[in-house]
Structure formats: C-alpha cells, structure tokens
Design an enzyme around this catalytic site. Sequence first.
Site, mmCIF file in Angstrom:
data_model
loop_
_atom_site.group_PDB
_atom_site.id
_atom_site.type_symbol
_atom_site.label_atom_id
_atom_site.label_comp_id
_atom_site.label_asym_id
_atom_site.label_seq_id
_atom_site.Cartn_x
_atom_site.Cartn_y
_atom_site.Cartn_z
ATOM 1 N N HIS A 120 0.858 -1.195 0.000
ATOM 2 C CA HIS A 120 0.000 0.000 0.000
ATOM 3 C C HIS A 120 0.887 1.235 0.000
ATOM 4 C CE1 HIS A 120 -3.289 2.686 0.742
ATOM 5 N NE2 HIS A 120 -2.696 3.166 1.803
ATOM 6 N N ASP A 122 1.164 5.013 -0.194
ATOM 7 C CA ASP A 122 0.490 6.313 -0.094
ATOM 8 C C ASP A 122 1.168 7.346 -0.993
ATOM 9 O OD1 ASP A 122 -1.592 5.899 1.868
ATOM 10 O OD2 ASP A 122 0.040 5.521 3.288
ATOM 11 N N ASP A 244 -7.605 1.563 2.263
ATOM 12 C CA ASP A 244 -7.249 2.465 3.365
ATOM 13 C C ASP A 244 -8.178 3.656 3.594
ATOM 14 O OD1 ASP A 244 -5.733 3.252 5.534
ATOM 15 O OD2 ASP A 244 -4.255 4.343 4.354
ATOM 16 N N HIS A 495 -5.872 9.785 -0.374
ATOM 17 C CA HIS A 495 -6.573 9.800 0.917
ATOM 18 C C HIS A 495 -5.743 10.372 2.068
ATOM 19 C CE1 HIS A 495 -4.808 5.721 0.434
ATOM 20 N NE2 HIS A 495 -4.460 5.891 1.694
HETATM 21 ZN ZN LIG Z 1 -3.046 4.915 2.754
#
Ligand SMILES: [Zn+2]
Length: 1046
Positions: A120, A122, A244, A495
């Site tokens: 994941h 970001d 997420d 996000h």
């Molecule tokens: Zn995230």
Amino acid sequence: MDQVTPRAHPRLCLLAKSGSGGGAFTRPQPGRGTPGGGGCGGRGCRAMVGDAGPLGVRAVGCQGAVGSRTISRALRPPLPPLSFLFVLFLAAPCAWAAGYKTCPKVKPDMLNVHLVPHTHDDVGWLKTVDQYFYGINNNVQQAGVQYILDSVISSLLADPTRRFVYVEITFFSRWWHQQTNATQKIVRDLVHEGRLEFANGGWVMNDEAATHYGAIIDQMTLGLRFLEETFGSDGRPRVAWHIDPFGHSREQASLFAQMGFDGFFFGRLDYQDKRVREKALQMEQVWRASDSLKPPTADLFTSVLPNMYNPPEGLCWDMLCADKPFVEDTRSPEYNAEELVRYFLKLATDQGKLYRTKHTVMTMGSDFQYENANMWFKNLDKLIQLVNAQQQANGSRVNVLYSTPACYLWELNKANLSWSVKKDDFFPYADGPHMFWTGYFSSRPALKRYERLSYNFLQVCNQLEALAGPAANVGPYGSGDSAPLNEAMAVLQHHDAVTGTSRQHVADDYARQLSEGWRPCEVLMSNALAHLSGSKEDFAFCRKLNISICPLTQTAERFQVIVYNPLGRKVDWMVRLPVSKHVYLVRDPGGKTVPSDVVTIPSSDSQELLFSALVPALGFSIYSVSQMPDQSPQKSWSSVLVIQNEYLRARFDPDTGLLMELENLEQNLLLPVRQAFYWYNASTGNNLSSQASGAYIFRPNQKKPLFVSRWAQTHLVKASLVQEVHQNFSAWCSQVVRLYPGQRHLELEWTVGPIPVGDGWGKEVISRFDTALATGGLFYTDSNGREILERRRDYRPTWKLNQTEPVAGNYYPVNSRIYITDGNMQLTVLTDRSQGGSSLRDGSLELMVHRRLLKDDERGVGEPLNNEGSGLWVRGRHLVLLDKMGTAAARHRLQAEREVLAPQVVLARGGGARYRLEVAPRTQFSGLRRELPPSVRLLTLARWDPETLLLRLEHQFAVGEDSGHNMSSPVTLDLTNLFSAFTITRLRETTLAANQLLAYASRLQWTTDTGPTPHPSRSRLVSTTITLHPMEIRTFLASVQWEEDG
Ligand SMILES: [Zn+2]
C-alpha cells in the site's frame, strides 16, 4: 457502552501482541519531517500520459479490448468529414470472463485461502510523493517505491505461481518510464499472464469523504488510461481496491460500477458495523449505490477484507515486521514450522466462518512493504507448500494459493449465491468507542479550498484547450499544457492529501504541485483566448482575488476583464475587483455602459469595483473598465440592519448583530434563523478514553460548543449592486453577509484564523444555523457533490448504534451541501469545499469551518494539526437558500453547479495586437450553438489526443427530486453541430473512465435477495441524439475537426 477499549488502529501496520505463531510487527518510528522535495507537477510525469494516440478499437476478438497502442497519425485512415461514424458492436459473448482466464486453480471441495501479496503506497503522507518514490528520508519512514517495484518484479520471475497486486499508477507509471525496453517486455508478459495484476488503477487511491465526484472521475481516468495504453485489456483492473480510505461513500461505489468494475474491496468500516456483519455473514454484499440509476447500473459487489489490509497477526514477513520466518529444520532450536502451520490452519478456518463461500482472502502486505520482496515470497512459498502438504498427511481441508483480488472475486461470483443488498453508505467510520474519523472532513480547510478551486480552473483549462484546438498548446505565450494540473489534481485526491491528514511539509508540497500545475494552464488559456478573441493581450491571472489583491486592477487606469463561463448555459456573474479610490466606467462587449459600483471594504478601507457580467455558454465576454477623473467613491455605510433584493430579505438582530430572519419574498416564506460561530474545545483524552482530537479524529471535550462571540460589531454597506452586513466577531473571526441583485441565495463569506491556542485548547470552529423547523432528527448531506443521503441523529440504517460521541458520531461529510426541512420549508447551505457537518438538534445545522489542534490523534501522522503558514487563516463562503421543499432541488442543484464551475476572470491592459491580421477581434464568444437544458451539466470537455476530445454529459437531477420545474425528467440532446468551435466527425461511447468502449464493456452479474435484477441492457449509440436519465453520466470520445478561425 463498551466494556473493552479496543486499541486504536493506526494508519501503519501495527499489531502489538505476538500471536501463537510469531512475533510482533514493528512500527516504523516516525521521525521529523523535512522540507518537500520535487514533485510530479509537470516534470517527470508529463510523459506518462503523453499524447499517446487515440483510444482506437483493437481487433482482439472476444476480449473487446479498447485500443491500447498508439496509432501514428499517418497510419490512421482519413475520417469522412462532416459525417458521423458510429461504433456499434454486439456484446462479445465471452467478454464476461475477460481478466479472469489467468486465475489459479482452486479446490472446490476445500476451504481455499487466497493469499494476496500487495503493497500500500500512499501518494504522500509522512513523506512527499517524490520522497516515497525514491526512498528519501528513510529515517522518517522506511519507504522507497522504486525499490519495491524492482524487487517485486525479480521475485515474480523467480516462480511462476507467485502473484502480486499493484494499485497506485502515479508511482507505477513513473517507475515504468525509467525501465529499459527489455524490462518493460518482461513486465508486459507478467501482466499478460496475470502474475502482476492491477487493482483500482487510479492515479491514486482517492479519499471518499472530502472529494468531489468530478475530480474522482478525472483521477481514475488518468490512471486507467495509462494502463489501457500500456497493457491493453491485460492491464485493465476488474476490481476496485480502497483498502485504506477512512469510510466509504455511496457515490464512490456508484462511480466504480459505472467505470465497469466487477467488485470493490475495502478495509475500514465502523467497528460495530463489522462485528454485526461478521455475525450475520454480511461481510460481502451487493451495494446498490444510486436511488436514481436503474439496477444494476450502480450495483457493485462489495467485500469487506477480514483484517483491514494487513496480514494476519504473526504472519508478516517483511523487513518492516519482526515476525519469525519459517524454520523447517527440526534440528534448529528456532524450529517453528509445525507450530506456524497449526496456527495458520486454525486462523484460516476461523476466518472462513465469517464468510459465505469456500473461499477466503488474506492480504499479505501493508504500507510500503515488499521493498525486499524475497522475504515475503520465500516465506509465502513455504507456507503454501507446508500447509497444502497437510492435505495428504493429515487430511486437511485447507488449500492455500497465491491469488489476486480479481481471482478471489471470480470464485465468489462462480459460487452463484444470492447476496443481500446495501443502500446506505459507510460513514462515519469509527475504529473504537470515542474514535470517530470525522475530523478529517474539515482538516486543512485552505488546502481543501485550493483543491476545489483547482478543479474549477482545470475544467476551464481543459475546455479552452478543447475549444481552441492545437492553437492552445503552441501560441504566442509559449507552450500551454493542461497535463501538469490534471496530474497534480489527481495526486490531491489521495486519501492523505485533500483529507488534510499528511504532515505539514507534505501538505505544502501538495499545494506546490497545484501551484506549478496552474502555470502551464495559464499559458494555455492565454494562447486559447488570444486565438478565440483574435487579440494578443498581455493576459494577467490574479490568483489572490479572494483577498482583494490584484496589482493590475489596483494600478491601471484602464483595463479589460475577460470573463470565461465554463457552464453550458449563459451566466450572470457579479465581478468584484480590487481597485484604487476612483469611479470607473464599465463597458460591455458591445461598448454599452453597464451599471457598476465601487464599494469600500470597512475592515481594510480598500475599494472593490463591482459589475454584473453576462457571459454566454462555454464562452467569454470582454468588458472594458476605465477610471473616471476627479471623483472618489462615496462612502455608503448605513445602520439599519436589513439587506434585501427582489427575492430575499435578511434581517439582523440590532442588539447582537447576528442574522435573525430570512425571508423568501418570491415564495412568501419566512424563517427565523440565527447564525453564529462557535468552537468545540478539542479533547486531549479523558477518563472515558485517551483519544484526542487530531487530523483524523474529531472528539470535542464537551458536547456544547462555546460562542466565539455572542454579538458582532457590524457595518452595513449598501450600494446599487450589493448589500452587505460586515460582522466582526473577534480578532480572528469575521463574516460578510451579502446579497446581490437577482440573487436567490444569501452569501456568507467567513474569515477565520489564526485560531488562538494560547489558552492551551485546540479549537474546532463551526458556523451554526438555528431555526425552529421541526426536523425530527433528520438532515441531508450530499455524497461527493452528487446524490443526497438522509441522515438521522444517533442512528445507522443497518445496525443498532451504540453512540459514544454525541457530536463527532453524528458528523458526516458535506462535499457541497447540507439541508434540513420540516416537509414544507427547506434550509440548504452550499459549501465551497468539503467540510464536516451535522444537525445536532432539530432545526439546527452546523458546518466545521476550521480546526487547530495541539495533540496528535495517534493514527500515524505523528504531528498535531497546527496548520502552519498560509493555512492558519481561512476564508470561505456558505450560500444559504430558503425554499419550499418541492422546489429546493432546482435551486441548490443549479447553484452548486455554478459554484464548482464558476466563471474564470482573466485581466488584460487592452490594446493588444491582432492575432491574425485578416480577422477582426471579437469581444464575445460561445463554444455552443445552443445552450444546454438546465438539468444537463457539461461535466468534461477536454483534449484526449490531437484529434479527439473527451466529452461527458450529465443529468444533474435525481429521480423525483424536483416537483416544480420538471427538472427530473429525462432529457434528449442532439450533439450535431452543438459546438461552434469544432465539428464532431465520429462519436464513440465509453464507460465512465473512458478506458473501454461501452458496447464491449460487460460486468459480472450477481444475484441479490431483493429479487431478479434485469439483465443490463447494452447501450447502443445509434445517432447523435442522446438521452440522459436522472443522475446519468454519458462519456464519449469524439473525433473532431476544428474550425479554422476558432
Ligand atoms: Zn493509505
């Protein structure tokens, strides 16, 4: 009340206790942030989307893939001019299986555990986008995406059964462009074989609470286009993957369904909701995500992942974790293989009981994992081998395999069960009692406004690029380009970006990316305006008009005001410009004088010029302004606190200076309403819970907010073109309540900050409207700026809520509007950015406008939300509408459209040279030959490639929403000769994100327990006449030829 206080679920993979089979995860120690590095705005990323050619049809038989390869212009057959070609295809009979044919074999009589190796990544959080990509500042967080991808590819090659899922295309595309042809070939093969699968495929994994649907569609289009052009249908994601984001909006599910996704996976939902779902076997359902679109158009199969998105406890084999690897050597004192296998079998069996099929999924990965992919894969290889060996040895009924989200979904679909249906959304999200993630709805309000304003600016930039054709990109002002802003806007949807949940230096870097994206758009717009107007002016863009700064208008004796209107209908727009102390003459495009006013701003003693501009649809009007000699504007202050125009009257309490009554004169409605500012003192933890208010979490220390001030010092400004009540509440909170002639809403322009924290309290500031309306606990909020959801205080539609936070637990995202009604009157407030809002008492509604906090809320960001720099001080607008309930939608829908697609003001000194000598300049232009009906929004008009435009048209009303004006009826439009600047020669309809031709697109079908859903009818484009049903968006690729003179 819950007896147990569950531990917080930080954003990082954090499992404190070791399970029976292994050690604990280590949590990377957040260190100190460093100033942001470079970014994606306009440099390295430009080549990623490129002008890589049209979305042509590729002859690939039943897969129905939409073009992925660039066809050079020379090779393309000439298009018959001035005629339409339509793409009509029958559904490819085997298209339904596309994307699943490479899935691994399962054992139908066993419990199949689908291991999904994933990372994941970001797109900015504790580090900037570039720092994450390159692996800079690893003392802050060990994370380097380039190494992750290098490492994963090597590991996939080592064993053909291994699989991996990748998601964030902003990172992947950047990495891709740095690879050799040989590596690219290898990766293409891995994708073709299904060993590397893309899920979601957006530029980022966007937030769902603080995002506007238009920007979500844009960012998904950008990422999916890269995949389509690079890998064709092999790379096309079949599942949406939002593991997420902090709660899930219904509109997001609707958009995903319309993009053609077969299923949706996510990790975060309310802890109470999850418990109920596990018991009721409702972790997987069909989400019916629209009240207006006919099922199954907005139906989306939705799966809640068992362990958020982390691996099971004790089974994390990344360099970021500390769990023990498999040791199979029985002579070793560290031997643990037998114990681990036993642990795994119990885990899998327990988990399997929470789901309905003989399949269960385990997410093997987490934040920025797989930088040393070998660690993970080596242990997963052993896990699979050792666990499956138990089938022979001990008759185990558990089968473990490398899989992907799409392959897991495929098995669920084949199970052929009937699924329950969900119709509400997953807001708000709480990960424990007192832990509501409702603060980020409002965190970093300045960044949230900058993002929304940039959406507006990007649409104007896109439209002018489409209208002017190639002249927009290369012209007298240099190279114009919309791509950098498009990419920056996509990054902002992440996000941790628009949510305001990144570190301060990362938030600064997001703002930098937007700012750098604006520049090439300004060049583009200058080129386009010169081309379309026929005059080469020294165009100026005043970015600080909201704080009344514009050097050109404040110093020049004469200047031009070019007002561009991105709406499909003409607009009447009040232009406000800072000027010096003079009287001005304003002339319209025809040279006629129009009424104007110069008003003095009481707080600063500076002046603003006002005049109303009439601008045609998708076009511009040029007004000229000149100073008149020897006159200075008259002071126009007064003291009776009423402002009024032909539609509205607002009265203020003479004692307190607060708004006290609103009257709709047209509909004869009178509503006593008091509006004031309050603040919640932020909790820093108490005996009920140690939870503090922070960037994510909203937790007031007490239920009752405190007055910023019970009264306001007021000034009334009355001029012919505006009436304003200036309210000063405190040194850090003021407001201007404003009414222009012809305006049917009251405008409240608030200015808040810097919020004082010298008393040691973090503060969360709200604007609250109190009325006597009997609202029965109900209020209404929009979902990503689109459909409306009903909210009920202290209530969730699908489970019996145990409310632990009477304020924060009733907050919902407000992307564009919130309203209350008693069934007769409706009070609606439109916002200019995403905010959190609620109705905590009947007749009351509130919006959180700003927050400044002194403590971190322990969800990983590791910094209090202190809004340093320009974010300290925030200005914004609330538009208040009072209507009869049946006619309210007609007002708030159209006004919200005007807000998000507001006219763009460009300035010039005038007297520029002609663009082309033989063509006379023009002062007015419309890109449309006919205005669009009010229910239709031109959602997208943008260049796709040198000869193609991307066009989206949208019905912006919901079914049954408007009883007064028939706005909720289907609308039929003829696109022939609709646009004046170009002729459409070929029209192809696509899915919402424009990565598949609609005629080829197909989705998996699911049976629901609400009865049979009609088989999706295939949309056929048979002529240029199209019909839009309520809330329908139709997306087209239009081949065009531009008119010679624009
Ligand atoms: Zn995230």
